[in-house]
Design an enzyme around this catalytic site. Structure first.
Site, short mmCIF file in Angstrom:
data_model
loop_
_atom_site.label_atom_id
_atom_site.label_comp_id
_atom_site.label_asym_id
_atom_site.label_seq_id
_atom_site.Cartn_x
_atom_site.Cartn_y
_atom_site.Cartn_z
N ASP A 35 5.87 39.09 124.15
CA ASP A 35 7.43 37.93 124.85
C ASP A 35 6.26 37.19 125.03
O ASP A 35 6.32 36.14 124.48
CB ASP A 35 8.40 38.80 124.78
N ASP A 36 6.72 37.11 126.53
CA ASP A 36 6.05 36.12 126.90
C ASP A 36 5.13 36.39 128.36
O ASP A 36 5.22 37.43 129.29
CB ASP A 36 7.23 35.60 128.37
N HIS A 81 5.66 38.15 118.12
CA HIS A 81 6.69 37.54 119.43
C HIS A 81 5.74 36.93 121.05
O HIS A 81 6.39 38.19 121.55
CB HIS A 81 7.22 38.48 119.07
N THR A 96 9.81 25.76 121.18
CA THR A 96 10.29 24.85 120.66
C THR A 96 10.55 23.70 120.64
O THR A 96 9.88 23.42 121.58
CB THR A 96 11.77 25.24 121.80
N PRO A 97 10.27 22.81 119.40
CA PRO A 97 10.02 21.60 119.82
C PRO A 97 10.85 21.23 120.65
O PRO A 97 11.64 20.52 120.58
CB PRO A 97 10.43 20.60 118.55
N ASN A 137 5.24 28.80 126.10
CA ASN A 137 5.92 28.36 127.75
C ASN A 137 6.42 29.63 128.36
O ASN A 137 5.63 29.25 129.20
CB ASN A 137 6.46 27.69 127.77
N GLU A 174 20.21 40.95 122.68
CA GLU A 174 19.54 41.33 123.80
C GLU A 174 20.91 41.30 124.61
O GLU A 174 20.31 41.85 126.05
CB GLU A 174 18.81 40.12 123.98
N GLY A 234 16.10 31.72 123.32
CA GLY A 234 17.31 31.16 124.07
C GLY A 234 18.06 31.31 125.02
O GLY A 234 18.43 32.53 124.29
N ASP A 246 16.22 26.68 120.09
CA ASP A 246 17.13 27.39 121.59
C ASP A 246 18.19 26.74 120.97
O ASP A 246 19.61 26.17 120.48
CB ASP A 246 16.64 25.68 122.66
P1 5GP Z 1 9.03 27.39 124.55
O1 5GP Z 1 9.53 28.00 123.36
O2 5GP Z 1 9.84 25.93 125.44
O3 5GP Z 1 7.48 27.58 124.25
O4 5GP Z 1 9.08 28.81 124.87
C1 5GP Z 1 10.27 29.46 126.25
C2 5GP Z 1 11.24 29.56 125.18
O5 5GP Z 1 11.23 30.80 124.49
C3 5GP Z 1 12.20 28.85 126.78
O6 5GP Z 1 12.99 28.81 126.71
C4 5GP Z 1 13.40 30.01 125.90
O7 5GP Z 1 14.33 29.40 124.72
C5 5GP Z 1 12.73 31.09 124.48
N1 5GP Z 1 12.69 32.50 125.37
C6 5GP Z 1 11.24 33.14 125.74
N2 5GP Z 1 11.75 34.58 126.07
C7 5GP Z 1 12.41 34.42 125.81
C8 5GP Z 1 13.67 35.94 125.63
O8 5GP Z 1 13.05 37.09 126.18
N3 5GP Z 1 14.64 35.45 125.00
C9 5GP Z 1 15.29 34.66 124.41
N4 5GP Z 1 15.86 34.85 123.73
N5 5GP Z 1 14.26 33.79 124.05
C10 5GP Z 1 13.44 33.15 125.45
#
Ligand code: 5GP
Length: 361
Positions: free
Chosen positions: A301-302, A13, A98-99, A17, A226, A196, A166
């Site tokens: 996650d991030d 996970h 997300t494309p 971005n 969440e 999202g 998203d």
């Molecule tokens: P990307 O898909 O642009 O590479 O990564 C960022 C996107 O992942 C965010 O705009 C969001 O849609 C999703 N995202 C990242 N972290 C989370 C989270 O903790 N919860 C949710 N629901 N979405 C997340």
């Protein structure tokens, strides 16, 4: 904890971005600031701030997306994210993104993912396994370092992609992402994620695309629970995804159903604490799921947004819940069962873990 770094790990996970290095974000913000496209001083403190409630995190993502809107930057961040996970001894990475369309940059959802794939191909410090092909020659007699290096002197990482929908997207846009994923199955795309801001969008808007994806054999993982939303949680569990992420705001009966269905949960401790979805690590539902032998996978996650790494997540779980080195190794290895890649990859990962076992007894 040093051993958490050296242990082979599986990341299931991770949002592209959300996993960008701070230094890269600052550089990109500075470039745009110099061009007068953004106010760098206003953006700087947003990037470096550490604690954000869930809603604020999505504002940060909107900012990050302004910084990463061209193909070259998407390629660059993908390359760096893979290198960073490999440096942390992540041996299998399921990266989700997300494309995005961006007409001013000539970007379509398809060309966005092409740029991601270009980033994966451009990694040269690490060997990347992206496609299914006949079994690689990993001998069970090799030691862990040899397995990780695959005999080339370079580390090896398996990377697979999930395309994210998203929650803000329309039904048509979601379907476009699913079609894209289906067309790119031979290129390392293995599934679909729904993510999202959980406070926006409707499950029912996206359901047709998710059902179609499932019917076509794509693997699906959903961000689920969440925020408190009993109807949606129930509908998501009824959908029976292959995995879910978070599961923070489950009521007792939802938890009971989750356990009955044995849907694996991607656990993101630091993310949940930083966003104040969970008050502190010691009251995290990981403890209950782990004790009841429910399938759980520790994830980041991030890494960029929450300043963490997968090793840090393992160290946090070990120290908070008093789980020893051997058990943490087993938890890491168990994640192999829940990856979306093929059996060939599962077999090779099992070999890698078998050869590392001696160090973590
Ligand atoms: P990307 O898909 O642009 O590479 O990564 C960022 C996107 O992942 C965010 O705009 C969001 O849609 C999703 N995202 C990242 N972290 C989370 C989270 O903790 N919860 C949710 N629901 N979405 C997340």
């Amino acid at each position: 904890m040093e051993w958490c770094v050296s242990m082979p790990k599986i990341e299931l996970h991770a949002h592209l971005n959300g996993s960008i290095r701070d230094s890269t974000l600052m550089e990109l913000a500075k470039e745009l600031g110099d061009k007068g496209a953004i106010d760098f001083s206003a953006v700087e403190h947003v990037i470096l701030k550490n604690d954000r409630a869930l809603n604020e995190v999505f504002k940060l993502f909107d900012l990050i997306h302004i910084l990463t809107t061209d193909h070259k930057t998407v390629t660059r961040i993908t390359k760096e994210v893979i290198e960073d996970f490999a440096a942390d001894n992540v041996v299998y990475l399921e990266l989700r993104t997300t494309p995005k369309k961006n007409e001013s940059k000539g970007m379509s959802k398809h060309s966005y993912i092409e740029a991601v794939l270009e980033g994966i191909r451009s990694v040269d410090s690490v060997d990347v396994d992206l496609f299914d092909r006949p079994s690689a020659d990993i001998s069970v007699n090799s030691n862990f370092e040899d397995c990780l290096c695959n005999g080339t002197g370079k580390k090896k990482i398996y990377v697979r992609l999930l395309l994210s929908i998203d929650r803000r997207e329309t039904a048509e846009a979601a379907m476009e992402t699913v079609e894209l994923a289906l067309g790119m199955r031979d290129l390392g795309v293995v599934g679909i994620d729904l993510s999202g801001n959980p406070l926006v969008g409707e499950w029912l808007t996206l359901l047709a695309a998710l059902e179609y994806a499932k019917k076509q054999g794509l693997q699906i993982t959903l961000h689920c629970g969440e925020v408190p939303n009993p109807d949606e949680i129930q509908a998501m569990l009824d959908f029976f995804p292959r995995r879910i992420g978070h599961a923070c705001c489950f009521e007792d009966d939802e938890l009971k159903l989750l356990k009955k269905l044995r849907i694996p949960v991607e656990i993101c401790l630091t993310s949940n604490i930083r966003t104040e979805t969970i008050a502190s690590a010691d009251v995290h539902h990981f403890a209950d799921l782990y004790k009841s032998n429910h399938p759980v996978i520790l994830c980041t996650d991030d890494t960029g947004v929450f300043s963490t790494s997968l090793s840090a997540e393992y160290a946090l779980a070990s120290s908070t819940f008093g789980i020893g080195k051997r058990e943490m190794f087993e938890l890491s290895e168990k994640a192999i069962d829940f990856i979306f890649a093929c059996d060939r990859v599962k077999g090779e990962l099992k070999t890698i873990f078998a050869s590392a076992l001696g160090k973590f007894n």
